[in-house]
Write an enzyme that holds these catalytic residues in place. Structure first.
Site, PDB file in Angstrom:
ATOM      1  N   SER A  26       0.870  -1.181   0.000  1.00 14.47           N
ATOM      2  CA  SER A  26       0.000   0.000   0.000  1.00 14.47           C
ATOM      3  C   SER A  26       0.907   1.231   0.000  1.00 14.47           C
ATOM      4  CB  SER A  26      -0.854   0.008   1.272  1.00 14.47           C
ATOM      5  OG  SER A  26      -1.423   1.281   1.482  1.00 14.47           O
TER       6      SER A  26
ATOM      7  N   TYR B  27      -1.548  -1.074  10.354  1.00 12.06           N
ATOM      8  CA  TYR B  27      -1.703  -1.432   8.931  1.00 12.06           C
ATOM      9  C   TYR B  27      -0.543  -0.848   8.125  1.00 12.06           C
ATOM     10  CZ  TYR B  27      -3.681  -1.478   4.201  1.00 12.06           C
ATOM     11  OH  TYR B  27      -3.883  -1.668   2.855  1.00 12.06           O
TER      12      TYR B  27
HETATM   13  N1  LIG Z   1      -8.564  -1.047  -1.756  1.00 17.41           N
HETATM   14  C1  LIG Z   1      -7.633  -0.179  -1.435  1.00 17.41           C
HETATM   15  O1  LIG Z   1      -7.855   1.034  -1.445  1.00 17.41           O
HETATM   16  C2  LIG Z   1      -6.254  -0.668  -1.066  1.00 17.41           C
HETATM   17  C3  LIG Z   1      -5.233   0.293  -0.954  1.00 17.41           C
HETATM   18  C4  LIG Z   1      -3.962  -0.129  -0.630  1.00 17.41           C
HETATM   19  C5  LIG Z   1      -3.689  -1.474  -0.451  1.00 17.41           C
HETATM   20  N2  LIG Z   1      -4.701  -2.383  -0.551  1.00 17.41           N
HETATM   21  C6  LIG Z   1      -4.367  -3.806  -0.344  1.00 17.41           C
HETATM   22  O2  LIG Z   1      -4.903  -4.579  -1.397  1.00 17.41           O
HETATM   23  C7  LIG Z   1      -5.170  -5.890  -0.929  1.00 17.41           C
HETATM   24  C8  LIG Z   1      -6.594  -6.282  -1.321  1.00 17.41           C
HETATM   25  O3  LIG Z   1      -7.487  -5.386  -0.704  1.00 17.41           O
HETATM   26  P1  LIG Z   1      -8.945  -5.065  -1.285  1.00 17.41           P
HETATM   27  O4  LIG Z   1      -9.158  -3.629  -1.077  1.00 17.41           O
HETATM   28  O5  LIG Z   1      -9.124  -5.658  -2.619  1.00 17.41           O
HETATM   29  O6  LIG Z   1      -9.829  -5.843  -0.181  1.00 17.41           O
HETATM   30  P2  LIG Z   1     -11.188  -6.676  -0.269  1.00 17.41           P
HETATM   31  O7  LIG Z   1     -12.017  -6.233  -1.417  1.00 17.41           O
HETATM   32  O8  LIG Z   1     -11.765  -6.616   1.094  1.00 17.41           O
HETATM   33  O9  LIG Z   1     -10.675  -8.163  -0.597  1.00 17.41           O
HETATM   34  C9  LIG Z   1      -9.885  -8.864   0.316  1.00 17.41           C
HETATM   35  C10 LIG Z   1      -9.736 -10.276  -0.199  1.00 17.41           C
HETATM   36  O10 LIG Z   1      -8.863 -10.994   0.699  1.00 17.41           O
HETATM   37  C11 LIG Z   1      -9.544 -12.146   1.199  1.00 17.41           C
HETATM   38  N3  LIG Z   1      -9.043 -12.417   2.544  1.00 17.41           N
HETATM   39  C12 LIG Z   1      -9.127 -11.642   3.646  1.00 17.41           C
HETATM   40  N4  LIG Z   1      -8.540 -12.245   4.689  1.00 17.41           N
HETATM   41  C13 LIG Z   1      -8.058 -13.431   4.224  1.00 17.41           C
HETATM   42  C14 LIG Z   1      -7.366 -14.515   4.821  1.00 17.41           C
HETATM   43  N5  LIG Z   1      -7.019 -14.512   6.111  1.00 17.41           N
HETATM   44  N6  LIG Z   1      -7.042 -15.575   4.044  1.00 17.41           N
HETATM   45  C15 LIG Z   1      -7.386 -15.601   2.732  1.00 17.41           C
HETATM   46  N7  LIG Z   1      -8.026 -14.606   2.120  1.00 17.41           N
HETATM   47  C16 LIG Z   1      -8.372 -13.548   2.873  1.00 17.41           C
HETATM   48  C17 LIG Z   1     -11.034 -11.782   1.107  1.00 17.41           C
HETATM   49  O11 LIG Z   1     -11.890 -12.909   1.066  1.00 17.41           O
HETATM   50  P3  LIG Z   1     -12.483 -13.593   2.420  1.00 17.41           P
HETATM   51  O12 LIG Z   1     -12.981 -12.483   3.286  1.00 17.41           O
HETATM   52  O13 LIG Z   1     -13.548 -14.532   1.945  1.00 17.41           O
HETATM   53  O14 LIG Z   1     -11.323 -14.330   3.030  1.00 17.41           O
HETATM   54  C18 LIG Z   1     -11.027 -11.049  -0.221  1.00 17.41           C
HETATM   55  O15 LIG Z   1     -10.975 -11.983  -1.292  1.00 17.41           O
HETATM   56  C19 LIG Z   1      -4.931  -5.875   0.574  1.00 17.41           C
HETATM   57  O16 LIG Z   1      -3.641  -6.401   0.849  1.00 17.41           O
HETATM   58  C20 LIG Z   1      -4.967  -4.386   0.911  1.00 17.41           C
HETATM   59  O17 LIG Z   1      -4.228  -4.079   2.057  1.00 17.41           O
HETATM   60  C21 LIG Z   1      -5.983  -2.019  -0.854  1.00 17.41           C
END
Ligand SMILES: NC(=O)c1ccc[n+]([C@@H]2O[C@H](COP(=O)([O-])OP(=O)(O)OC[C@H]3O[C@@H](n4cnc5c(N)ncnc54)[C@H](OP(=O)(O)O)[C@@H]3O)[C@@H](O)[C@H]2O)c1
Length: 280
Positions: free
Chosen positions: A162, A179
């Site tokens: 991130s 985080y």
């Molecule tokens: N969206 C943003 O603005 C943003 C910005 C910077 C970085 N990120 C990073 O991008 C990545 C994805 O985030 P996102 O925003 O796409 O989140 P999201 O839409 O909430 O998706 C998270 C995914 O991870 C899975 N997950 C969560 N905990 C898990 C576990 N313990 N084991 C296996 N799978 C797990 C969830 O499925 P289940 O709940 O079914 O397990 C889901 O498929 C993360 O690392 C986040 O920190 C996101």
């Protein structure tokens, strides 16, 4: 002129086997979609939940309906904060495919709130998934990745970090200190693994998104004033979209990116630089 070998297949993933953790929605689903559109033979997505509106099954069904793809998606339920479940996942992929070309450690957890009342469980959950889990995931998949890689076409590890991992994005009421710390560790893990695994024909890089609307990010986006307000702080005038993730992932995982190792690429429209667009 220079001879540039294989130029026509730059940005292609033909024949590749990829695994994306957290591929059931958000950034992981954007990545899995892009891989199939770029020609991957098989994309394995993992998450904890298989059923329901945001589970793996509905994502696999939608991925396999993408027009014009030659590969396919499969889903495997696994909690990638749990070492035994990662071991099971790796032995399943060994049995079904014998190798892995691309591993995207995307699943992540966050927690936001004021500093002193932070419950200890929230720090543990974040570090277990975002740092220890990613370390174990790459460690346990390294032999399969090594089997897939060659000197001119290494296997790829992408760690989704991130922009919060290289700055201090949110303190106070909406603080995300642990985080941000976990994502800084994820970037440093990518650099260490680039040196550790480079000689085994595996590259490791970090991708650092800014705000992309998703289940994980939407609460914080609302607390900070909503999409329009946050977009105004981004030099490119908008939040991230699926195509922005597709572009960086395809670049890093295709022949175009095969000599890139140990970098952290922010994908945030320039917001991390701390000043918004020029205002007249
Ligand atoms: N969206 C943003 O603005 C943003 C910005 C910077 C970085 N990120 C990073 O991008 C990545 C994805 O985030 P996102 O925003 O796409 O989140 P999201 O839409 O909430 O998706 C998270 C995914 O991870 C899975 N997950 C969560 N905990 C898990 C576990 N313990 N084991 C296996 N799978 C797990 C969830 O499925 P289940 O709940 O079914 O397990 C889901 O498929 C993360 O690392 C986040 O920190 C996101």
């Amino acid at each position: 002129m220079s001879e540039i070998r294989g130029f026509k297949s730059f940005f292609c993933l033909d024949g590749k086997v990829a695994l994306v953790t957290g591929g059931s929605r958000g950034i992981g689903l954007h990545t899995a979609t892009a891989f199939l559109l770029a020609g991957a033979k098989k994309v394995i997505i993992t998450a904890r939940k298989s059923g329901g509106e945001q589970g793996i099954d509905q994502a696999v069904e939608r991925l396999n309906k993408l027009p014009g793809i030659s590969g396919h998606a499969v889903g495997i339920q696994a909690n990638v904060a749990n070492t035994e479940e990662i071991e099971k996942l790796a032995s399943g992929v060994k049995k079904s495919d014998g190798k892995l070309d691309i591993l995207v450690a995307n699943a992540g957890a966050t927690w936001g709130g004021p500093f002193e009342p932070t419950p200890d469980w929230s720090s543990q959950k974040i570090l277990d998934l975002n740092v220890r889990g990613v370390f174990n995931l790459v460690r346990l998949f390294a032999p399969l990745l090594e089997t897939g890689g060659t000197i001119h076409d290494p296997s790829r590890v992408i760690i989704v970090s991130s922009v919060g991992g290289s700055g201090v994005p949110h303190v106070g009421e909406n603080g995300t200190i642990m985080y941000s710390v976990s994502k800084a560790a994820a970037i440093h893990l990518a650099k260490n693994l680039a040196v550790e695994l480079g000689p085994r024909n595996i590259t490791t890089n970090a991708v650092s998104p800014g705000f992309f609307p998703s289940k994980l990010a939407n609460g914080l986006i609302e607390n900070l004033g909503g999409k329009d307000k946050l977009s105004a702080d981004v030099p490119r005038g908008r939040l991230g979209e699926p195509e922005d993730i597709a572009g960086i992932m395809i670049y890093l995982c295709s022949p175009a990116g095969n000599y890139v190792n140990g970098v952290d690429i922010p994908v945030d429209g320039g917001r991390r630089l701390g000043i918004g667009p020029p205002r007249l």
